[in-house]
Design an enzyme around this catalytic site. Structure first.
Site, PDB file in Angstrom:
ATOM      1  N   ARG A  36      92.412   6.095 -16.000  1.00 22.34           N
ATOM      2  CA  ARG A  36      91.841   6.942 -17.050  1.00 22.34           C
ATOM      3  C   ARG A  36      92.164   8.402 -16.775  1.00 22.34           C
ATOM      4  NH1 ARG A  36      89.182  11.005 -16.729  1.00 22.34           N
ATOM      5  NH2 ARG A  36      87.657  10.072 -15.337  1.00 22.34           N
ATOM      6  N   PHE A  46      98.113  20.052 -15.059  1.00 22.45           N
ATOM      7  CA  PHE A  46      97.285  21.157 -15.523  1.00 22.45           C
ATOM      8  C   PHE A  46      96.767  21.891 -14.293  1.00 22.45           C
ATOM      9  CE2 PHE A  46      93.255  22.920 -17.178  1.00 22.45           C
ATOM     10  CZ  PHE A  46      93.619  23.372 -18.444  1.00 22.45           C
ATOM     11  N   ILE A 104      95.344  19.170  -8.129  1.00 19.54           N
ATOM     12  CA  ILE A 104      96.075  19.155  -9.399  1.00 19.54           C
ATOM     13  C   ILE A 104      96.663  17.761  -9.606  1.00 19.54           C
ATOM     14  CG2 ILE A 104      97.845  20.257 -10.786  1.00 19.54           C
ATOM     15  CD1 ILE A 104      95.387  22.018  -9.902  1.00 19.54           C
ATOM     16  N   PHE A 133      89.230  26.338 -20.722  1.00 21.34           N
ATOM     17  CA  PHE A 133      87.935  25.691 -20.920  1.00 21.34           C
ATOM     18  C   PHE A 133      87.966  24.703 -22.083  1.00 21.34           C
ATOM     19  CE2 PHE A 133      85.178  29.208 -18.816  1.00 21.34           C
ATOM     20  CZ  PHE A 133      85.455  28.657 -17.571  1.00 21.34           C
ATOM     21  N   ASN A 184      87.110  20.679 -21.815  1.00 26.65           N
ATOM     22  CA  ASN A 184      86.159  19.940 -22.648  1.00 26.65           C
ATOM     23  C   ASN A 184      86.785  18.685 -23.227  1.00 26.65           C
ATOM     24  OD1 ASN A 184      83.808  21.443 -22.313  1.00 26.65           O
ATOM     25  ND2 ASN A 184      84.413  22.949 -23.849  1.00 26.65           N
ATOM     26  N   ARG A 204      86.574  16.329 -20.297  1.00 29.83           N
ATOM     27  CA  ARG A 204      85.193  15.914 -20.062  1.00 29.83           C
ATOM     28  C   ARG A 204      84.749  14.887 -21.088  1.00 29.83           C
ATOM     29  NH1 ARG A 204      83.202  22.174 -19.087  1.00 29.83           N
ATOM     30  NH2 ARG A 204      83.737  22.270 -16.870  1.00 29.83           N
ATOM     31  N   GLU A 254      86.060  18.239 -13.257  1.00 24.03           N
ATOM     32  CA  GLU A 254      85.725  18.624 -14.634  1.00 24.03           C
ATOM     33  C   GLU A 254      84.273  19.084 -14.757  1.00 24.03           C
ATOM     34  OE1 GLU A 254      88.312  18.908 -15.941  1.00 24.03           O
ATOM     35  OE2 GLU A 254      89.641  17.213 -15.618  1.00 24.03           O
ATOM     36  N   PHE A 313      74.338  31.247 -13.309  1.00 23.01           N
ATOM     37  CA  PHE A 313      75.553  30.953 -12.572  1.00 23.01           C
ATOM     38  C   PHE A 313      75.799  31.945 -11.431  1.00 23.01           C
ATOM     39  CE2 PHE A 313      76.199  29.012 -16.687  1.00 23.01           C
ATOM     40  CZ  PHE A 313      76.780  27.812 -16.366  1.00 23.01           C
TER      41      PHE A 313
END
Length: 392
Positions: free
Chosen positions: A98, A137, A171, A244, A248, A251, A371, A391
């Protein structure tokens, strides 16, 4: 091991597949067949030998699974729910596969599709969709994947091009990739660059010693004076919103994929509860075991319904990053708990490679980290609830 009895028992209690459209079920069926026939027979050996079967990549492309949610450029243009169902089927066999589909499609291809020029899209996307080219990526850095704003990799203008210097870590696919989407700090902000991996100064070294994700590849990447033309820059990405938005996408696939691993464990637990004899009867005849099975079923079905609701929102264009954090945090956490409970039901056999439970558990621990860690997604939800970022 197909665990048909366990799968049938799950269907008897809650027919989730009935909530899918014919097209979504077709994607699910084809992914299940591919995963069970082309990956499952060798996955235990591959995990033990730390082997990634790159020869399967063109087959995945031919089946339409790579970048399947992207429209045009040789991609299937499938729905978000269809893509989620595919992710669940691949992770039911192994998280590493996956992850491959995710790195190729949700990260590398999505970055090009979202932020690339037409020339970049036409050059790379059809080849990547067909599995003839592989992408990676390169965002995470050695000192802290959870804080990309502290990125130290740089890209400086030199003549009519750019020179990249820095380091990346964890990576996926970097050592087998043909092109890397490298994120770097520029004088204008954060930029994305398409770097052919045979470019001088680009080095990808597979990370050894992993106790999870052993049937896939993650690498350390160094960039030392890597020179690329100005045409290599992704023109649509100038801030951290670029990477980002790709994260997503990845994710989202995890929300479904984790439930695939959970389903695999639950099917095994159900089968074993019926056949493992203790004190003269099946272990499933004991109240404590039935309580465990019922709890696992509840969390699995809630996780699948959450994935479906998020998928429907994604298809409708109403999905928010906060909702993705809800799904990633909940479903990975519950999948790990289902795997752990299954291990207990199997007793000592649960720690052997006769069953995939410990492999799923180890893989899910890695999925829990990448992620966005549990802590990061918790703080995202905390910010949404209170309006106060925690954060820093």
């Amino acid at each position: 091991m197909t665990h048909d009895a366990g799968r049938d028992a799950l269907r008897d209690v809650f027919d989730f597949d009935a909530l899918l459209s014919d097209e979504e079920r077709d994607w699910q069926r084809r992914a299940r067949e591919f995963a069970q026939t082309r990956i499952a027979p060798a996955i235990e050996d591959d995990f033990e030998a730390k082997r990634f079967r790159a020869e399967l990549i063109p087959e995945l492309g031919a089946a339409g699974f790579l970048g399947m949610h992207i429209r045009g450029y040789g991609c299937a243009g499938a729905s978000a729910v269809s893509y989620g169902a595919v992710c669940a089927e691949f992770e039911a066999v192994d998280s590493g596969w996956r992850t491959f589909v995710s790195v190729q499609g949700s990260l590398a291809m999505s970055a090009i599709a979202k932020f690339g020029s037409e020339d970049q899209k036409n050059r790379w996307l059809p080849e990547m969709a067909a599995g003839r080219k592989v992408g990676c990526f390169a965002l995470t850095e050695p000192d802290g994947g959870s804080d990309p704003a502290a990125m130290t990799t740089t890209a400086r203008r030199e003549g009519d091009g750019w020179v990249l210097d820095g380091a990346k870590r964890w990576i996926g696919l970097a050592s087998v990739a043909d092109v890397a989407v490298v994120w770097a700090r520029t004088e204008d902000g954060i930029g994305g660059f398409l770097v052919p991996t045979d470019t001088a100064g680009f080095t990808a070294t597979p990370i050894d010693g992993k106790l999870a994700m052993r049937a896939s590849i993650q690498c350390d990447v160094t960039l030392e004076g890597v020179r690329v033309p100005d045409s290599a820059r992704l023109p649509g990405a100038t801030t951290l919103r670029g990477p980002f938005s790709c994260l997503n996408e990845a994710r989202y696939g995890i929300i479904w994929g984790a439930m695939g691993a959970a389903r695999s464990c639950l099917e095994i637990a159900l089968d074993r509860a019926r056949t493992r004899m203790v004190f003269g009867k099946p272990i499933g005849a004991f109240q404590l075991t039935q309580e465990k099975l019922a709890t696992m079923l509840l969390e699995y079905q809630k996780g699948m319904l959450l994935a479906l609701a998020i998928g429907r929102s994604k298809d409708a264009g109403t999905l928010s990053p906060t909702q993705i954090s809800v799904g990633k945090l909940n479903n990975v956490r519950e999948a790990i708990e289902i795997a752990r409970t299954t291990r207990g039901i199997l007793g000592g056999d649960g720690v052997t490679s006769e069953f995939p439970v410990m492999r799923h558990m180890a893989n899910l621990e890695a999925v829990r980290t990448y992620e966005g860690t549990d802590e990061i997604h918790t703080l995202i939800l905390g910010r949404a609830l209170t309006g106060i970022p925690a954060f820093e």
